[in-house]
Design an enzyme around this catalytic site. Structure first.
Site, PDB file in Angstrom:
ATOM      1  CG  ASP A   1      -1.952  -1.128   1.168  1.00  0.00           C
ATOM      2  OD1 ASP A   1      -1.944  -1.905   0.205  1.00  0.00           O
ATOM      3  OD2 ASP A   1      -2.749  -1.250   2.123  1.00  0.00           O
TER       4      ASP A   1
ATOM      5  CB  CYS B   1      -2.082  -2.675   5.394  1.00  0.00           C
ATOM      6  SG  CYS B   1      -3.720  -1.918   5.242  1.00  0.00           S
TER       7      CYS B   1
ATOM      8  CE  LYS C   1      -3.453  -4.392   1.352  1.00  0.00           C
ATOM      9  NZ  LYS C   1      -4.176  -3.532   2.266  1.00  0.00           N
TER      10      LYS C   1
HETATM   11  N1  TIU Z   1      -2.560   0.355   4.307  1.00  0.00           N
HETATM   12  C1  TIU Z   1      -3.044   0.622   5.503  1.00  0.00           C
HETATM   13  O1  TIU Z   1      -2.403   0.407   6.519  1.00  0.00           O
HETATM   14  N2  TIU Z   1      -4.306   1.209   5.552  1.00  0.00           N
HETATM   15  C2  TIU Z   1      -4.745   1.998   6.546  1.00  0.00           C
HETATM   16  O2  TIU Z   1      -5.887   2.419   6.559  1.00  0.00           O
HETATM   17  N3  TIU Z   1      -3.845   2.298   7.533  1.00  0.00           N
HETATM   18  C3  TIU Z   1      -4.013   3.147   8.580  1.00  0.00           C
HETATM   19  O3  TIU Z   1      -3.112   3.203   9.408  1.00  0.00           O
HETATM   20  N4  TIU Z   1      -5.089   3.893   8.656  1.00  0.00           N
END
Ligand code: TIU
Length: 225
Positions: free
Chosen positions: A29, A167, A134
């Protein structure tokens, strides 16, 4: 270096052994909406510098992986434009006036195909590197990641990206339950909250490596040379 032979990298709670040819770099991400100034993450009041410090070490590790012809996988968190895969609870939780699916600073927030949903240019995927979209926090749930790993003979993962306790942690736990080893280089993962980052790493390596190993990208680069 024989990429089919086991090499050992210094890690906690103990050295991590891996076969480069069957160990993929899984970058979680690293999307514009989480990392860039003016994106969704910053709009919510988060300190994006905590995430941006991971860009440079990820860039160097990714370059080394590519130079050696090793396998790279990328993920993006996001949803279909019709929001069919967005649980209503995920949309309303947080109570922000602007939420997932609404128009944000870089297009519709966390919607596939929008500018903010895409991966930052510094780490942009190249041909042959799978990009896994995802809908959840974990990279295995509701995706074809497991099938891709089996088809490509991937047996171990170096997991990097953001955020450490969300994530990255969820994905490492999912991988662990499916029988995969995960190594997390601490400088290549980040959280908006430093204390959650620290605890997220501790949770992975506690109890003899209950979910995996923690190391540093420089230690991985040293053994790859
Ligand atoms: N990729 C991921 O960690 N998505 C989130 O929403 N992370 C947060 O820390 N909010």
């Amino acid at each position: 270096m024989n990429l089919n032979e086991k090499i050992t990298v210094d890690a906690e709670p103990y050295p991590f052994e891996f076969v480069p040819a069957t160990c993929a770099l899984l970058i979680i991400d690293m999307q514009r909406d989480f990392l860039e100034p003016g994106g969704f993450g910053e709009m919510l009041g988060n300190d994006i510098s905590q995430l941006r410090r991971t860009i440079e070490p990820n860039k160097i590790l990714l370059a080394a992986w590519r130079t050696n012809g090793l396998q790279v996988l990328h993920t993006r968190e996001g949803h279909r434009p019709d929001l069919g895969c967005l649980p209503p609870v995920k949309k309303i939780r947080g109570r922000s006036p602007t939420t997932i699916g609404d128009v944000g600073p870089m297009g519709r927030i966390l919607v596939r195909g929008e500018a903010g949903h895409d991966i930052i240019p510094e780490l942009y995927p190249v041909f042959g590197e799978a990009v896994i979209d995802k809908p959840g926090k974990g990279a295995f749930w509701s995706t074809d990641l497991h099938a891709i790993m089996q088809n490509r003979g991937i047996k171990q993962l170096i997991v990097t990206g953001v955020t450490t306790e969300v994530c990255v942690n969820t994905t490492v736990r999912e991988a662990n339950d499916r029988g995969y080893d995960c190594l997390v280089p601490e400088d290549c993962v980040g959280s908006y909250f430093p204390e959650f980052h620290d605890m997220g790493l501790k949770m992975i390596k506690a109890q003899g490596g209950i979910f995996g190993w923690v190391s540093h990208s420089e230690k991985i680069l040293t053994v790859l040379k």
